[in-house]
Design a protein around this motif. Sequence first.
Motif, PDB file in Angstrom:
ATOM      1  N   SER A 294      18.899  37.372  46.611  1.00 53.31           N
ATOM      2  CA  SER A 294      18.314  36.039  46.470  1.00 53.31           C
ATOM      3  C   SER A 294      18.021  35.452  47.841  1.00 53.31           C
ATOM      4  CB  SER A 294      19.277  35.109  45.732  1.00 53.31           C
ATOM      5  OG  SER A 294      19.499  35.557  44.407  1.00 53.31           O
ATOM      6  N   THR A 295      16.896  34.760  47.939  1.00 51.37           N
ATOM      7  CA  THR A 295      16.514  34.110  49.180  1.00 51.37           C
ATOM      8  C   THR A 295      16.035  32.687  48.871  1.00 51.37           C
ATOM      9  OG1 THR A 295      14.277  35.020  49.010  1.00 51.37           O
ATOM     10  CG2 THR A 295      15.854  36.253  50.348  1.00 51.37           C
ATOM     11  N   TRP A 296      16.158  31.831  49.877  1.00 47.29           N
ATOM     12  CA  TRP A 296      15.713  30.444  49.761  1.00 47.29           C
ATOM     13  C   TRP A 296      15.025  30.061  51.068  1.00 47.29           C
ATOM     14  CZ3 TRP A 296      20.436  32.401  48.554  1.00 47.29           C
ATOM     15  CH2 TRP A 296      20.880  32.268  47.237  1.00 47.29           C
ATOM     16  N   TYR A 297      14.026  29.203  50.961  1.00 45.27           N
ATOM     17  CA  TYR A 297      13.239  28.823  52.131  1.00 45.27           C
ATOM     18  C   TYR A 297      12.986  27.324  52.165  1.00 45.27           C
ATOM     19  CZ  TYR A 297      12.208  33.809  52.339  1.00 45.27           C
ATOM     20  OH  TYR A 297      12.319  35.164  52.404  1.00 45.27           O
ATOM     21  N   ALA A 298      12.856  26.805  53.369  1.00 44.29           N
ATOM     22  CA  ALA A 298      12.358  25.449  53.538  1.00 44.29           C
ATOM     23  C   ALA A 298      10.893  25.418  53.136  1.00 44.29           C
ATOM     24  CB  ALA A 298      12.514  25.006  54.987  1.00 44.29           C
ATOM     25  N   ASP A 299      10.458  24.307  52.597  1.00 45.19           N
ATOM     26  CA  ASP A 299       9.064  24.205  52.157  1.00 45.19           C
ATOM     27  C   ASP A 299       8.091  24.464  53.299  1.00 45.19           C
ATOM     28  OD1 ASP A 299       9.606  21.465  49.789  1.00 45.19           O
ATOM     29  OD2 ASP A 299       9.836  23.638  49.579  1.00 45.19           O
ATOM     30  N   SER A 300       8.482  24.081  54.494  1.00 44.55           N
ATOM     31  CA  SER A 300       7.588  24.204  55.645  1.00 44.55           C
ATOM     32  C   SER A 300       7.300  25.646  56.035  1.00 44.55           C
ATOM     33  CB  SER A 300       8.176  23.453  56.842  1.00 44.55           C
ATOM     34  OG  SER A 300       9.449  23.967  57.173  1.00 44.55           O
ATOM     35  N   VAL A 301       8.121  26.589  55.594  1.00 46.42           N
ATOM     36  CA  VAL A 301       7.925  27.989  55.993  1.00 46.42           C
ATOM     37  C   VAL A 301       7.665  28.901  54.800  1.00 46.42           C
ATOM     38  CG1 VAL A 301       9.455  27.602  57.956  1.00 46.42           C
ATOM     39  CG2 VAL A 301      10.359  28.720  55.903  1.00 46.42           C
ATOM     40  N   LYS A 302       7.750  28.360  53.608  1.00 50.59           N
ATOM     41  CA  LYS A 302       7.577  29.180  52.405  1.00 50.59           C
ATOM     42  C   LYS A 302       6.210  29.842  52.403  1.00 50.59           C
ATOM     43  CE  LYS A 302       9.786  27.261  49.152  1.00 50.59           C
ATOM     44  NZ  LYS A 302      10.190  26.334  48.058  1.00 50.59           N
ATOM     45  N   GLY A 303       6.190  31.135  52.118  1.00 48.63           N
ATOM     46  CA  GLY A 303       4.949  31.882  52.108  1.00 48.63           C
ATOM     47  C   GLY A 303       4.563  32.458  53.457  1.00 48.63           C
ATOM     48  N   ARG A 304       5.227  32.024  54.524  1.00 46.35           N
ATOM     49  CA  ARG A 304       4.922  32.544  55.866  1.00 46.35           C
ATOM     50  C   ARG A 304       6.100  33.315  56.466  1.00 46.35           C
ATOM     51  NH1 ARG A 304       4.172  29.079  59.934  1.00 46.35           N
ATOM     52  NH2 ARG A 304       5.495  27.434  59.043  1.00 46.35           N
ATOM     53  N   PHE A 305       7.306  32.906  56.139  1.00 50.59           N
ATOM     54  CA  PHE A 305       8.510  33.537  56.682  1.00 50.59           C
ATOM     55  C   PHE A 305       9.209  34.341  55.587  1.00 50.59           C
ATOM     56  CE2 PHE A 305       9.621  30.284  60.285  1.00 50.59           C
ATOM     57  CZ  PHE A 305       8.314  30.379  60.755  1.00 50.59           C
ATOM     58  N   THR A 306       9.862  35.420  56.009  1.00 50.36           N
ATOM     59  CA  THR A 306      10.643  36.249  55.087  1.00 50.36           C
ATOM     60  C   THR A 306      11.989  36.578  55.710  1.00 50.36           C
ATOM     61  OG1 THR A 306       8.626  37.247  54.196  1.00 50.36           O
ATOM     62  CG2 THR A 306      10.711  38.374  53.749  1.00 50.36           C
ATOM     63  N   VAL A 307      13.056  36.267  54.994  1.00 47.09           N
ATOM     64  CA  VAL A 307      14.403  36.606  55.461  1.00 47.09           C
ATOM     65  C   VAL A 307      14.856  37.862  54.721  1.00 47.09           C
ATOM     66  CG1 VAL A 307      15.501  35.039  53.787  1.00 47.09           C
ATOM     67  CG2 VAL A 307      16.741  35.749  55.851  1.00 47.09           C
ATOM     68  N   SER A 308      15.524  38.754  55.449  1.00 49.81           N
ATOM     69  CA  SER A 308      16.051  39.985  54.852  1.00 49.81           C
ATOM     70  C   SER A 308      17.325  40.364  55.595  1.00 49.81           C
ATOM     71  CB  SER A 308      15.023  41.108  54.923  1.00 49.81           C
ATOM     72  OG  SER A 308      14.678  41.401  56.259  1.00 49.81           O
ATOM     73  N   ARG A 309      18.059  41.293  55.022  1.00 50.02           N
ATOM     74  CA  ARG A 309      19.286  41.742  55.675  1.00 50.02           C
ATOM     75  C   ARG A 309      19.509  43.208  55.410  1.00 50.02           C
ATOM     76  NH1 ARG A 309      23.945  38.102  53.417  1.00 50.02           N
ATOM     77  NH2 ARG A 309      25.273  39.453  54.720  1.00 50.02           N
ATOM     78  N   ASP A 310      20.216  43.849  56.339  1.00 50.99           N
ATOM     79  CA  ASP A 310      20.619  45.243  56.200  1.00 50.99           C
ATOM     80  C   ASP A 310      22.121  45.268  56.438  1.00 50.99           C
ATOM     81  OD1 ASP A 310      21.208  47.934  56.444  1.00 50.99           O
ATOM     82  OD2 ASP A 310      19.370  48.394  57.539  1.00 50.99           O
ATOM     83  N   ASN A 311      22.888  45.319  55.347  1.00 50.68           N
ATOM     84  CA  ASN A 311      24.342  45.241  55.493  1.00 50.68           C
ATOM     85  C   ASN A 311      24.918  46.477  56.181  1.00 50.68           C
ATOM     86  OD1 ASN A 311      24.374  42.712  54.363  1.00 50.68           O
ATOM     87  ND2 ASN A 311      25.078  43.382  52.347  1.00 50.68           N
TER      88      ASN A 311
END
Length: 121
Positions: free
Chosen positions: A57-74
Motif C-alpha cells: 500500500s502507498t499513499w501520496y500528497a495531492d501535490s505529487v500524486k501521479g508524478r511521484f512513486t514510492v517503493s521499497r526493497d526489504n
Amino acid sequence: QVQLVESGGGLVQAGGSLRLSCVASGRTFSSFIMAWFRQAPGEEREFVARISRLGGSTWYADSVKGRFTVSRDNAKNTVYLQMNSLKPEDTAVYFCAAGSGGPVAQGYDYWGQGTQATVSS
C-alpha cells in the motif's frame, strides 16, 4: 536504533526526473512504515509519500500524486522515491523517515539527514 541515509538529490530542469534512495541500517527494516517528507526554505516539513511494511500500500500528497512513486526493497533495506515531471515548487530538502506511519512527522521515530533536490525553471 535505525540509521537512515538518503541519496540521489541534485539539480534538474523542470520536467525532469530524480530518483531518491534511502538505505536503512539497524533494526528490522520491514517492521517500519517508511515515508518521505520534504522541507522548502521557510516552510514547514510536509508529507510527500509513504509505503506500508511489505510495500502493498502507498499513499501520496495531492501535490505529487501521479508524478511521484514510492517503493521499497526489504531485501536491500532501501526505500525509493521516483520523482517525474518535476516542478520548481518541488525544490526542497527531502527526508526519509521510519516509524508507525501516518501523514504527519510525529508518526515517525527515525529520520535521515536529508538530500537536496533543486528544480530549475
